[in-house]
Scaffold this active site. Sequence first.
Site, PDB file in Angstrom:
ATOM      1  CB  CYS A 161      -0.946  -0.018   1.202  1.00  0.00           C
ATOM      2  SG  CYS A 161      -0.101   0.019   2.795  1.00  0.00           S
ATOM      3  CG  HIS A 202      -2.125   8.147   3.428  1.00  0.00           C
ATOM      4  ND1 HIS A 202      -3.402   7.661   3.577  1.00  0.00           N
ATOM      5  CD2 HIS A 202      -1.367   7.091   3.038  1.00  0.00           C
ATOM      6  CE1 HIS A 202      -3.419   6.373   3.301  1.00  0.00           C
ATOM      7  NE2 HIS A 202      -2.189   6.003   2.968  1.00  0.00           N
TER       8      HIS A 202
END
Length: 665
Positions: free
Chosen positions: A32, A574
């Site tokens: 990820c 993020h």
Amino acid sequence: MDANKRQRYEKISIELTRLVGGRENIQGVAHCATRLRIVLNDNDLADLKAIEDVDLAKGVFVAGDQVQIIFGAGLVNDVYEVFAEHNNMKNMSLSDLKTVANKKMNPLQRIIKALSDVFVDIMPGILAAALLTGLSGVLGNMEFVQANDTLYGINRLINISSGAIFGFLPLAVAYSACKRFGGRPILGIVIGCIMLSESLANAYAAAQGTVEVTTLHILGLGVELVGFQGGIIVALLMGFVTAKLDIFFEKKVPEVIRLLLSPLLTTLVGALLLFTVIGPVGRGLSTGITNALVWMTQNLGVFGYAIFSGLQQLVVITGLHHIFGAIEAQLLADTGRNFLNPLMSVAIIAQGGAVLGYLVLHRKNVKTRELCIPSFVSVLFGITEPALFGINLRYRFPIIGGCIGGALGGIVVYLTDLAAVGFGTTVLPGIALADPADNGYINYIIAHGIAIAGGFIMTLVLGKFMDQTQTETAETGAGQPVQTETDRRETEAAVQEQGMPEEEIFFGYADGQLIAMEDVRDDTFANKVLGDGVAVIPSDGKVYAPTDGTVLSVFDTKHAVCFASGGGTEILIHIGVDTVNLQGKHFTAHVKDGDQVKRGQLLVEFDREQIEKAGYDTVIPMIFTDLPDELTLDKAAPCRMTRDTQAVVVRRCGDYDVKGGIGNG
């Protein structure tokens, strides 16, 4: 990728492959934004302790049956590329990896995960009911509330509200279970309505013999028309059965009549199974669980309580603790009191005491303080995973101290006959659920005080004999480096030579509410594994450049951007937690790798409402991933954030006095 970097990553790949048990032990690999994720045939073959010391690795843990190694934004892409190539698994996606991980679960693990998913979905309603019940209990014991018509009326409405939510809990469980197992949620609601129909005798009244029960005879079977009030286990089973029936009939019924016939057959067959098979079996299972727990309290006494509260957090490590939600709900429905809640609560706070004990032993270590303090704060609100996996389990002796403290708290719970009138929350907010009878609130505080003190003291005692970290530090003289005047001048010269500014301002990168990184509901961010920073709860779906700089990397899934300021400070923005799973859906990138951008320029747009509907937290952390020791962050206090708000000032240590955060701009 240059030759030197590739050679370094190849070395890491070779070492990692060896430490996870060899290539033949690897089922799949993906990544990820920050973590290399590996599914193994046998996790026991992996040397997690040694993996922590692998070059460039910032941490390692096992989650969701995946070994996850934290490398950080940007870096993990390069490490993955070489590692996957080394193990011939380069084209595996994150969704493929999850499929492999799910197949690897045994039946018990799948059941536990399913139960967790069912109750997570309806937990806000459960918490609302539990807290309203506690509030009603507090107000009901106050004489001035009883004497005042308005306050009495408000308390009655609170009581009615909480009772209504718990009364319809089987319907909520049937809905959530049907949804979890792939059926149409509305059919779960339909079955829930049938379970609680007013045409059926009330289950509680039938149990007391105060209402006449009608019995039907179907194919020689006697079917009693009794409702399923409090039937949590029955609702779970019926949600599963309804989902499978819905899937079956949707496949088998011809498309021309599917819209009419499929839901009809699902509901009809489901209702028949409810009254003839699932209902009786579920009631028997519920009664057995309740009777077993009551037997434990009556026959094992204080010993049984101490064992449960002492070992409960070990159950959390396995993930099996999610099943307690269903058991607590059934216990409340059958007896009106939940003695498991305070037992679990003292077990939790005792682990917090162990964290404090470890903090005292290593109080001079800055990293220990940064890890222990947010972990303890999480414990106060019933979340122990950061404490367990970040500290107590990692260093072994704190988990033992915490278990002993939990057992001591369990003894107090037994001696004071402490119980709760709800479930779903523990520790500080859990006091609202304590049964006020026989000084329940005072006993709750005493039990938790003894548990946290027990965990704290036992960790200090065990640390004298078992703390290898402390022993190694004493032997080697390891600790925080002392910067001499020469070091300081050399650092300043290096900064000036590189043209780095003495101060950089990072402005608001999203409109919304600025929060501390510790308040992000994700252990990796909250514990600052990737670095320190701030986070924003967004009010819209746009992310902007916080300062002039260069886009280093836009992730393929568009949920994260790596960015370097003009002064060379690297950050990661993020968008959301675990949103990598959306594979780019609902995200639109307006920049690409290498773009030069100005402050306030739009970087990424995202559909906040759709992402939240998909079940993801949309909080946006801004992380300073590779901050040199000579620089420090001066972060704004929580406030409303706009593009003109100063979020973070990066300053040189020693040149400025950093006091309590910057202004709100």
